[in-house]
Design an enzyme around this catalytic site. Sequence first.
Site, PDB file in Angstrom:
ATOM      1  N   LYS A  54       0.859  -1.184   0.000  1.00 52.49           N
ATOM      2  CA  LYS A  54       0.000   0.000   0.000  1.00 52.49           C
ATOM      3  C   LYS A  54       0.898   1.238   0.000  1.00 52.49           C
ATOM      4  CE  LYS A  54      -3.902   2.390   1.151  1.00 52.49           C
ATOM      5  NZ  LYS A  54      -4.557   2.128   2.453  1.00 52.49           N
ATOM      6  N   VAL A  55       0.698   2.109  -0.980  1.00 50.99           N
ATOM      7  CA  VAL A  55       1.495   3.328  -1.101  1.00 50.99           C
ATOM      8  C   VAL A  55       0.582   4.516  -1.377  1.00 50.99           C
ATOM      9  CG1 VAL A  55       3.511   2.055  -1.977  1.00 50.99           C
ATOM     10  CG2 VAL A  55       1.870   3.072  -3.594  1.00 50.99           C
ATOM     11  N   SER A  56       1.156   5.692  -1.358  1.00 49.91           N
ATOM     12  CA  SER A  56       0.436   6.892  -1.764  1.00 49.91           C
ATOM     13  C   SER A  56       0.365   6.967  -3.285  1.00 49.91           C
ATOM     14  CB  SER A  56       1.158   8.141  -1.258  1.00 49.91           C
ATOM     15  OG  SER A  56       1.249   8.164   0.135  1.00 49.91           O
ATOM     16  N   THR A 105       0.058  11.555  -0.841  1.00 44.45           N
ATOM     17  CA  THR A 105      -0.956  12.252  -1.630  1.00 44.45           C
ATOM     18  C   THR A 105      -1.402  13.525  -0.918  1.00 44.45           C
ATOM     19  OG1 THR A 105      -1.721  10.145  -2.520  1.00 44.45           O
ATOM     20  CG2 THR A 105      -3.214  12.022  -2.741  1.00 44.45           C
ATOM     21  N   ALA A 106      -1.476  13.461   0.405  1.00 49.37           N
ATOM     22  CA  ALA A 106      -1.868  14.647   1.170  1.00 49.37           C
ATOM     23  C   ALA A 106      -0.939  15.818   0.871  1.00 49.37           C
ATOM     24  CB  ALA A 106      -1.856  14.328   2.664  1.00 49.37           C
ATOM     25  N   HIS A 146      -6.722  10.516   7.438  1.00 51.95           N
ATOM     26  CA  HIS A 146      -7.363   9.388   8.116  1.00 51.95           C
ATOM     27  C   HIS A 146      -8.286   9.823   9.248  1.00 51.95           C
ATOM     28  CE1 HIS A 146      -5.016   7.024   5.505  1.00 51.95           C
ATOM     29  NE2 HIS A 146      -3.913   6.969   6.212  1.00 51.95           N
TER      30      HIS A 146
END
Length: 270
Positions: A54-56, A105-106, A146
């Site tokens: 799981k990655v951005s 991504t943020a 989150h």
Amino acid sequence: MALSLAVSPCPNDTFVFHALVHGKVKGAPEIDLTFADVDVTNTAAEKGEFDLVKVSYAALPWLLDDYQLLPCGGALGRGCGPLVLTNGRTDLAGATVAVPGDRTTAYLLFRLWSAGNPPANIEIVPFHEIMPGVADGTYDAGLVIHEARFTYPRYNLTAIQDLGEWWEQDTGLPIPLGAILAKRGSVDPAQATEWIRRSVSMAWADPSASEEFVVANAQEMEPEVVKQHIDLYVNEFTLDLGDDGFAAADALLGRAAAAGITPAVKGLTL
């Protein structure tokens, strides 16, 4: 041979991958699970350390030579974007802003949003330290993700921008946050897609089956916050990105490349 999988301990990931990790998905291999924050997995994937990871979405330009984006298992949606928080101030002029990672991504969304008025300083800070640091004045502002969407008021902080809302109003697309990648030559992406989709479907069919696993790894979240987290981040895009999901990823990475923030990417689909 077991396949290595790295995801976060957040409720959406533990909910989605419970069946796969616990050998409940027929035909899937044994899974060797590692929990890590996304900033860690972004770096680990660049080194090729995991078969499934799981990655951005923001990290994809550096990863797609070695990994294939899977059309399921990740985190996209509406009304689930990162927040820019302060302890009373209303702008970022001259501010020091704490962010959870330079390839998240943020942070990419933050850079696109603040391009005309960038803050003075950016500091990379572990996610769990951001809100306390803004509250006590260590940082002027913080970029959070989150479950912080549900918990920031307890720190008496103010959200001056919802970056997901900004993105959706500007593009009409969902916000692409976290992606699941399969390592090329290590795991068949079509097979991995099928395993993960079965795991998602099983989680929805019997939410109670994963409850103990989810709560045990939820980093002291209250049950109601855990439920809100899952309801928000596990949605139709988790099962299938579909046209809107891929369009969102293309739009995000296309804008980032046009702004000179990331390299250009091609060939997101299987």
